[in-house]
Design an enzyme around this catalytic site. Structure first.
Site, mmCIF file in Angstrom:
data_model
loop_
_atom_site.group_PDB
_atom_site.id
_atom_site.type_symbol
_atom_site.label_atom_id
_atom_site.label_comp_id
_atom_site.label_asym_id
_atom_site.label_seq_id
_atom_site.Cartn_x
_atom_site.Cartn_y
_atom_site.Cartn_z
ATOM 1 N N ASP A 8 -6.570 62.754 -10.669
ATOM 2 C CA ASP A 8 -7.926 63.298 -10.646
ATOM 3 C C ASP A 8 -8.871 62.094 -10.646
ATOM 4 O O ASP A 8 -8.419 60.939 -10.458
ATOM 5 C CB ASP A 8 -8.171 64.306 -11.791
ATOM 6 C CG ASP A 8 -8.295 63.635 -13.156
ATOM 7 O OD1 ASP A 8 -8.059 62.405 -13.267
ATOM 8 O OD2 ASP A 8 -8.621 64.347 -14.126
ATOM 9 N N CYS A 65 -4.065 61.378 -14.731
ATOM 10 C CA CYS A 65 -5.424 61.831 -15.043
ATOM 11 C C CYS A 65 -5.905 60.970 -16.215
ATOM 12 O O CYS A 65 -5.342 59.895 -16.456
ATOM 13 C CB CYS A 65 -5.487 63.340 -15.293
ATOM 14 S SG CYS A 65 -4.634 63.947 -16.764
ATOM 15 N N THR A 67 -5.765 61.436 -19.544
ATOM 16 C CA THR A 67 -4.729 61.362 -20.584
ATOM 17 C C THR A 67 -3.321 61.569 -20.036
ATOM 18 O O THR A 67 -2.342 61.289 -20.738
ATOM 19 C CB THR A 67 -4.952 62.475 -21.624
ATOM 20 O OG1 THR A 67 -4.925 63.740 -20.929
ATOM 21 C CG2 THR A 67 -6.277 62.313 -22.352
ATOM 22 N N HIS A 98 17.645 61.888 -19.648
ATOM 23 C CA HIS A 98 17.972 63.143 -20.338
ATOM 24 C C HIS A 98 17.333 64.375 -19.709
ATOM 25 O O HIS A 98 17.887 65.465 -19.804
ATOM 26 C CB HIS A 98 17.531 63.067 -21.805
ATOM 27 C CG HIS A 98 18.437 62.210 -22.642
ATOM 28 N ND1 HIS A 98 18.389 62.181 -24.019
ATOM 29 C CD2 HIS A 98 19.416 61.325 -22.282
ATOM 30 C CE1 HIS A 98 19.304 61.334 -24.476
ATOM 31 N NE2 HIS A 98 19.929 60.789 -23.447
ATOM 32 N N HIS A 133 23.321 67.018 -20.849
ATOM 33 C CA HIS A 133 21.901 67.164 -20.510
ATOM 34 C C HIS A 133 21.695 68.121 -19.334
ATOM 35 O O HIS A 133 20.645 68.718 -19.190
ATOM 36 C CB HIS A 133 21.291 65.803 -20.205
ATOM 37 C CG HIS A 133 21.450 64.848 -21.338
ATOM 38 N ND1 HIS A 133 20.840 65.049 -22.558
ATOM 39 C CD2 HIS A 133 22.193 63.723 -21.461
ATOM 40 C CE1 HIS A 133 21.192 64.070 -23.380
ATOM 41 N NE2 HIS A 133 22.010 63.263 -22.744
HETATM 42 C C1 RB5 Z 1 -11.275 64.427 -17.138
HETATM 43 O O1 RB5 Z 1 -12.416 64.095 -17.847
HETATM 44 C C2 RB5 Z 1 -10.106 64.635 -18.109
HETATM 45 O O2 RB5 Z 1 -10.308 65.789 -18.847
HETATM 46 C C3 RB5 Z 1 -8.801 64.696 -17.347
HETATM 47 O O3 RB5 Z 1 -8.638 63.552 -16.585
HETATM 48 C C4 RB5 Z 1 -7.537 64.785 -18.198
HETATM 49 O O4 RB5 Z 1 -7.511 63.795 -19.172
HETATM 50 C C5 RB5 Z 1 -7.184 66.124 -18.684
HETATM 51 O O5 RB5 Z 1 -6.118 66.361 -19.270
#
Ligand code: RB5
Length: 149
Positions: A8, A65, A67, A98, A133
């Site tokens: 993203d 993304c 996180t 695994h 596994h």
């Molecule tokens: C975008 O701001 C953020 O929410 C997205 O990149 C991600 O971390 C969501 O899980």
């Protein structure tokens, strides 16, 4: 190995470096977007990468993304896909050994490029161990199958 990559906007800034790194290791990587840092929704791109991997047996994916959480959640909604949110070389190794993960997920706001490179190395170099596994991975797919009924 053949990889697909999608991010993203919050994972966009790592995309070119990751592509370059994967290619430097002698592997192919196909960019599924986005093509600019404009805001986009991570479910659209997690899904896109997961569908590409599902439709190209033997291929792998990388999703990024902020996180790694949202885009991995979305990718895991595609039946048969196992996207692993990893934070270091150990988790990336175990995701292959695994869990037979086809998609490596991580957060641009969480890990630096040095760690990203070590995760990619681990993901590329580690085969699925199979054995006990295998049964567990089959049970994951069985959950998909059960809820599709
Ligand atoms: C975008 O701001 C953020 O929410 C997205 O990149 C991600 O971390 C969501 O899980």
């Amino acid at each position: 190995m053949k990889f697909y990559i999608a991010t993203d906007h919050a994972g966009y800034h790592y995309k070119e470096q990751v592509k370059e790194y994967v290619r430097s290791k002698g592997h192919e990587i196909v960019d599924l977007g986005p093509d600019s840092p404009e805001r986009v929704d991570y479910p659209d791109y997690g899904r896109k990468c997961a569908e590409a991997v599902r439709d190209d047996p033997g291929s792998f994916g990388i999703v990024i993304c902020g996180t790694g959480i949202g885009i991995s959640m979305a990718a895991n909604k595609v039946p048969g896909i196992r996207a692993a949110l990893c934070h270091d070389a150990y988790t990336a190794t175990m995701a292959r050994a695994h869990n037979d993960a086809q998609i490596l997920a991580f957060g641009e706001r969480v890990v630096g490029m040095g760690v990203v490179q070590s995760m990619i190395d681990a993901f590329i170099e580690t085969p699925f161990e199979g054995g006990r596994h295998e049964r567990r991975v089959e049970k994951i797919d069985a959950i998909d199958a059960e809820y599709r009924k």
